[in-house]
Design a protein around this motif. Sequence first.
Motif, PDB file in Angstrom:
ATOM      1  N   GLY A   1       4.389   1.439  -2.254  1.00  0.00           N
ATOM      2  CA  GLY A   1       4.092  -0.119  -2.194  1.00  0.00           C
ATOM      3  C   GLY A   1       2.758  -0.250  -1.835  1.00  0.00           C
ATOM      4  O   GLY A   1       2.000  -1.121  -2.782  1.00  0.00           O
TER       5      GLY A   1
ATOM      6  N   ALA B   1       5.755  -0.127  -9.248  1.00  0.00           N
ATOM      7  CA  ALA B   1       6.217   0.037  -7.960  1.00  0.00           C
ATOM      8  C   ALA B   1       7.929   0.149  -7.982  1.00  0.00           C
ATOM      9  O   ALA B   1       8.412   0.952  -7.176  1.00  0.00           O
ATOM     10  CB  ALA B   1       6.044  -1.125  -7.112  1.00  0.00           C
TER      11      ALA B   1
ATOM     12  N   HIS C   1       9.791   3.231  -6.057  1.00  0.00           N
ATOM     13  CA  HIS C   1      10.969   2.791  -5.145  1.00  0.00           C
ATOM     14  C   HIS C   1      12.265   3.552  -5.542  1.00  0.00           C
ATOM     15  O   HIS C   1      12.983   3.900  -4.733  1.00  0.00           O
ATOM     16  CB  HIS C   1      11.126   1.388  -5.083  1.00  0.00           C
TER      17      HIS C   1
ATOM     18  N   GLY D   1       5.407  -8.164   1.170  1.00  0.00           N
ATOM     19  CA  GLY D   1       5.806  -6.785   1.152  1.00  0.00           C
ATOM     20  C   GLY D   1       6.849  -6.540   1.991  1.00  0.00           C
ATOM     21  O   GLY D   1       7.819  -5.633   1.789  1.00  0.00           O
TER      22      GLY D   1
END
Length: 168
Positions: free
Chosen positions: A24, A59, A63, A124
């Motif tokens: 990220g 992202a 992830h 984040g």
Amino acid sequence: MDAAQSQPQAPGAVAAFARFVLCGGGVGIASSFAVAGLASWLPWALANALVTVVSTLLATELHARFTFGAGGRATWRQHTQSAGSAAAAYAVTCGAMFALQQWVASPGAVLEQAVYLSASALSGIARFVVLRVVVFARGRARAAADVVPATVVRAAAPATPAELCAAA
């Protein structure tokens, strides 16, 4: 190979956070440069919106595959849920940049990047919690539930000749 070996292992919180920061954070840093570049051609909010959409898709895939141990591509449900936290992050970064413009008449590129990256870092951390607890939590629980019955059935079933040879 039995079901227990084929299921991906979910990393612990510290390992997942380290992977989250790498995946990220890397996407976030690239995004900050992309926003700065696009903002020279488009209004900043539109540039941020475009980059947010693309970086969220990227992202979320990273992830799903690496950070949270899902072991495969993100589902549409995961992308949709992840988009909610990305929308909140977009609001935070826009709010931070708006506040900067109100407080500093002509901020330089370095100050703009510092504010943008700081807002991105704070949002984040919140995204990590949402993704771990909500978006990818069910996948981990489902994977664990799938492993237990397969293991119990394997233990109860008699060994086949091929399994006996492989074990020898």
